[in-house]
Design a protein around this motif. Structure first.
Motif, PDB file in Angstrom:
ATOM      1  N   SER A  91       0.837  -1.196   0.000  1.00  0.00           N
ATOM      2  CA  SER A  91       0.000   0.000   0.000  1.00  0.00           C
ATOM      3  C   SER A  91       0.876   1.253   0.000  1.00  0.00           C
ATOM      4  N   ASP A  92       0.295   2.393  -0.317  1.00  0.00           N
ATOM      5  CA  ASP A  92       1.074   3.626  -0.425  1.00  0.00           C
ATOM      6  C   ASP A  92       1.732   4.023   0.893  1.00  0.00           C
ATOM      7  N   ASP A  93       1.013   3.791   1.994  1.00  0.00           N
ATOM      8  CA  ASP A  93       1.604   4.157   3.288  1.00  0.00           C
ATOM      9  C   ASP A  93       2.591   3.105   3.795  1.00  0.00           C
ATOM     10  N   SER A 484      11.062   3.983   1.967  1.00  0.00           N
ATOM     11  CA  SER A 484      10.883   3.150   0.791  1.00  0.00           C
ATOM     12  C   SER A 484      11.888   3.540  -0.285  1.00  0.00           C
TER      13      SER A 484
END
Lengths: 543, 305
Positions: A91-93, A484
């Motif tokens: 997921s993005d988070d 990330s």
């Protein structure tokens, strides 16, 4: 139409190969042959439990690789590749990961592989009753598993974990049958049930484990050389602790593969045309001495540096390892791309060591010439696990003991079996220790040097033996794990390592040695690029 | 049952040494025993083994005279060297000189053998005398206890002791001593029983000698002859046992120069560097053979006379 053509071509090619093969006198190489039992002789300690979730050491990983599989694997370039999971999405988070499982995979007890199995396995590892350490520590940030649908499992995290895929690729987090996990721990230890190419048939303690082929096998990792069932009928996994006997057994043909090979044996085997050598250093930490900074005398950085300067590692390595091991100056294994090496910190310099000890106040000398301070002798307790250190390494420690004595350190080597060794560590009864730690990826730094690493896992084991408790290091590790961005992550990990190396908490020696010798009859064997354990799925016997 | 246990080879062969014959030759005690032992000239075997033991004893007591080097001094650049003029027995994995280590290892290795035998024979003497001289119930109890101990193979008993008290030179010495004691005790008991019924002891009783006098002046000297043979034979066995324990990692700790520990360290290199195990092994064999041969020839001598 197109498909039919290729299969026709393939059949013709295979037939041609077969003809070519039978025409030749030596069938040693060529097309894989099905059948035969491979005899593997391990020199590592015999596991007390065949389920690598429990505890989680290397001997367990060695054998469990044959019958258990992970969600993902890695190829030789270090790229994460599909295994039991076909694909995954973060997921993005960065707080949840969705894994889509391979279809139609069943465990060897008939249970289908579903998202519920993933949830059951994560729960099993995190259950304190399982007494896991390696798997448990790797899943530190995992809060749970949601079963999105039958084949989709969503792993949720407390904070982003850039090392999650690396962690999941390890045998210590392999996926076992949820039905089998419901049995008692004793039963599951005796014969864990996985999806692997082999399954546990019988375990004759102190002798061997019999593994037989899983005929319905359908889940090889993406980099395997073939599909379908394994070529071997089975594997006889023998425990032969004595290295000379192990090599003699290989030479006589009684066994086909041996591990934990002694340096002199590796050199001797090079002249033997019937024996091949696989050198597969383990990932994660380098082999190093950890200096226990929580108790005197190593709570003083001056004494730590003095010890490191007083140890003549280079001469010891070259005298004992015959060029089979290269000196390391890093906290990480040479296979880890994010490793930082600083040779200048680890140069043998007895004069500097003497000055440092003078500065630290260890100025007195006792009758034997060892340094003293306030009537205390500069003595270091060094428990040595005779299971985890090969004899050459134990000799290396003796040599370090001897060179450190010249500066005035008294090193008390205590050879211990694995259980007593764990106990000595648990009681904080050590100044020096050499504890191998294998983990895929630089995230191993969190386990080895974060303050939380001094707290024992449910198994009672803790991995931060140097007892580094540095808020700065903790902060850097947290950032590295959460980011990330690959470049930023590399920088942060480099900073952590530099800080640890400059704190003189560890004395790097060399990579965790992992050498396999096998008879040339054995074809297609390789070391898994994840934790370097032997993969025998593609192996076949050409005799 | 209360007579000789004939199953034991040693007992059977050594019995004549303490049989009542000395009494007929003019009296019991030290004089007769001394004459018997030293009368004939030593045989070749006896002389040879005594010489070997003397050399070993010198090495054990004054290792610096025989090999002046430091047995623990490492020289990594000279590791694994084959026997040569500089290193007659070669060097080990850390470049330590094996000749020096073998010589310096004689002390601990022989000391373990000798003290283990001393412990074994000492205990055996107490048990043997208790059983042989005490009241019937004490003899019964002691004999049963010895039989129970006998049920354990000696080395197993030693291992058990080490498991309880932890490895190390001292514990392994005591362990070997304890585990050899039952064997000696049984032999001593039978000797005591024979001596107790002997005419010279009866004579002493008739003459009104006290118990202590009878034991120290009549009984012990006659038992001692057998004991001497037992001890010489036993030392060889104890050296081998102590080395086995060190070899198993239960005796001397590395890098101590001790023969068993050296064997153990060289074991992993046995296929590549034979000298690391050959020389310490050779000395274990030589010392065990020499003490055994000496014991046997003394035994044979006493049987002839």
């Amino acid at each position: 139409m197109h498909r039919r053509l290729t299969s026709l071509l393939a059949t013709t090619a295979a037939a041609a190969l077969l003809v070519g093969c039978t025409a030749e006198a030596t069938p040693a190489s060529g097309d894989p042959v099905t059948g035969g039992t491979l005899v593997y002789a391990t020199g590592d300690a015999e596991p007390t439990c065949l389920d690598p979730h429990v505890g989680g050491n290397y001997p367990q990983a060695l054998i469990a690789t044959q019958y258990l599989e992970s969600l993902v694997s890695k190829d030789t370039d270090g790229e994460v590749i599909p295994w039991l999971a076909d694909s995954w999405q973060v997921s993005d988070d960065g707080l949840s990961w969705e894994f889509t499982l391979k279809e139609g995979v069943t465990f060897t007890d008939g249970t289908p592989l579903t998202s519920a199995a993933v949830a059951a396995n994560v729960a099993h590892v995190q259950d304190p009753a399982t007494a896991s350490s390696t798997g448990y520590l790797a899943l530190a940030k995992v809060t749970g598993v949601e079963e999105v649908d039958e084949l989709t499992a969503r792993i949720t995290l407390s904070s982003p974990d850039s090392g999650l895929l690396d962690s999941l690729s390890q045998t210590w987090l392999a996926i076992q049958s949820p039905t089998a996990l419901e049995r008692t721990q004793e039963e599951n230890c005796e014969a864990p049930v996985g999806t692997g190419p082999f399954m546990v048939e019988a375990w004759d303690r102190q002798e061997s484990v019999t593994l037989s082929r899983n005929d319905d096998y359908s889940s090889p990792p993406a980099d395997a050389a073939h599909t379908g069932a394994a070529y071997l009928d089975g594997i006889e996994w023998r425990f032969i602790p004595d290295s000379a006997s192990r090599y003699a057994a290989l030479q006589s043909g009684t066994v086909d593969v041996i591990d934990n090979v002694q340096p002199d044996t590796i050199v001797a085997a090079e002249d033997d045309d019937a024996i091949d050598h696989i050198d597969a250093p383990r990932p994660g930490a380098s082999n190093r001495l950890e200096l226990n900074s929580s108790v005197t005398p190593f709570d003083d950085i001056l004494v730590r540096e003095a010890f490191i300067r007083s140890a003549n590692v280079d001469d010891a390595v070259s005298s004992l390892f015959f060029g089979t091991a290269e000196r390391s100056y890093s906290a990480l294994s040479s296979v880890e791309t994010l490793g930082v090496s600083d040779e200048s910190l680890f140069e043998y310099d007895p004069d500097a060591a003497n000055d440092l000890l003078d500065e630290a106040g260890w100025t007195g000398r006792d009758a034997d010439g060892y340094r003293t301070k306030d009537g205390e002798t500069l003595a270091l307790t060094f428990p040595v696990s005779t299971n985890q250190s090969i004899p050459a390494e134990q000799s290396l420690f003796e040599q370090l003991q001897s060179t450190a004595a010249e500066t005035g350190f008294r090193v008390d080597l205590e050879p211990l079996d694995l259980a007593s060794w764990y106990a000595a560590l648990g009681e904080n009864d050590y100044d020096l220790v050499s504890a191998p730690y294998t983990k895929v990826g630089a995230d191993v730094l969190r386990i080895l040097f974060d303050t939380s690493g001094t707290v024992p896992a449910p198994s009672g084991y803790f991995a931060n033996h140097a007892q580094v408790k540095d808020p700065e290091v903790d902060a850097l590790l947290a950032q590295a794990s959460a980011t990330s961005d690959a470049g930023e992550r590399a920088e942060l990990y480099a900073e952590v390592q530099q800080r640890v190396l400059e704190g003189f908490y560890i004395l790097p020696l060399y990579d965790q040695q992992n050498h396999y010798l096998h008879s040339t009859d054995v074809q297609g064997m390789r070391a898994l690029p994840t934790v370097s354990t032997p993969a025998l799925y593609d192996a076949w016997l050409g005799r | 049952m209360t007579l000789l246990p004939p199953t034991d080879g040693l007992t059977a062969t050594t019995t004549p040494a303490a049989s009542p014959t000395p009494a007929t030759r003019g009296g019991p005690g030290t004089a007769a025993r001394g004459r018997r032992r030293w009368m004939p000239r030593p045989t070749v075997t006896m002389a040879a083994s005594a010489t070997v033991l003397a050399v070993l004893a010198i090495a054990a007591l004054f290792p610096g005279l025989v090999a002046p080097g430091d047995p623990l001094a490492i020289d990594p650049s000279a590791s694994f060297q084959a026997p040569s003029l500089a290193h007659p027995f070669g060097t080990d994995e850390s470049g330590r000189d094996i000749l020096t280590r073998v010589v310096h290892g004689a002390g601990p290795s022989l000391l373990i053998g000798v003290s283990a035998t001393a412990i074994g024979v000492g205990l055996a003497l107490v048990f043997g005398l208790l059983a042989g001289l005490g009241p019937r119930w004490l003899d019964f109890g002691t004999t049963r206890l010895l039989e129970v101990l006998f049920a354990f193979p000696g080395l197993l008993f030693a291992l058990l002791f080490i498991v309880v008290y932890g490895p190390g030179i001292v514990t392994s010495t005591i362990a070997v001593g304890l585990s050899t004691a039952p064997g000696y005790a049984r032999i001593i008991r039978s000797q005591v029983l024979v001596a107790r019924r002997s005419p010279y002891l009866e004579a002493a009783t008739v003459l009104g000698r006290g118990r202590a006098w009878r034991i120290t002046r009549h009984l012990l000297p006659n038992v001692a002859a057998t004991l001497f043979v037992l001890v010489t034979l036993g030392i060889g066995q104890s050296i081998v046992w102590a080395s086995s324990l060190s070899y198993l990692g239960l005796g001397a700790a590395p890098p101590t120069a001790e023969w068993g520990a050296m064997l153990s360290a060289g074991r992993t290199y046995i296929t590549s560097f034979w000298w690391m195990t050959f020389f310490p092994g050779l000395f274990i064999v030589i010392s065990a053979v020499a003490t055994t041969l000496l014991g046997r020839s003394i035994q044979a001598r006493s049987r002839r006379s």
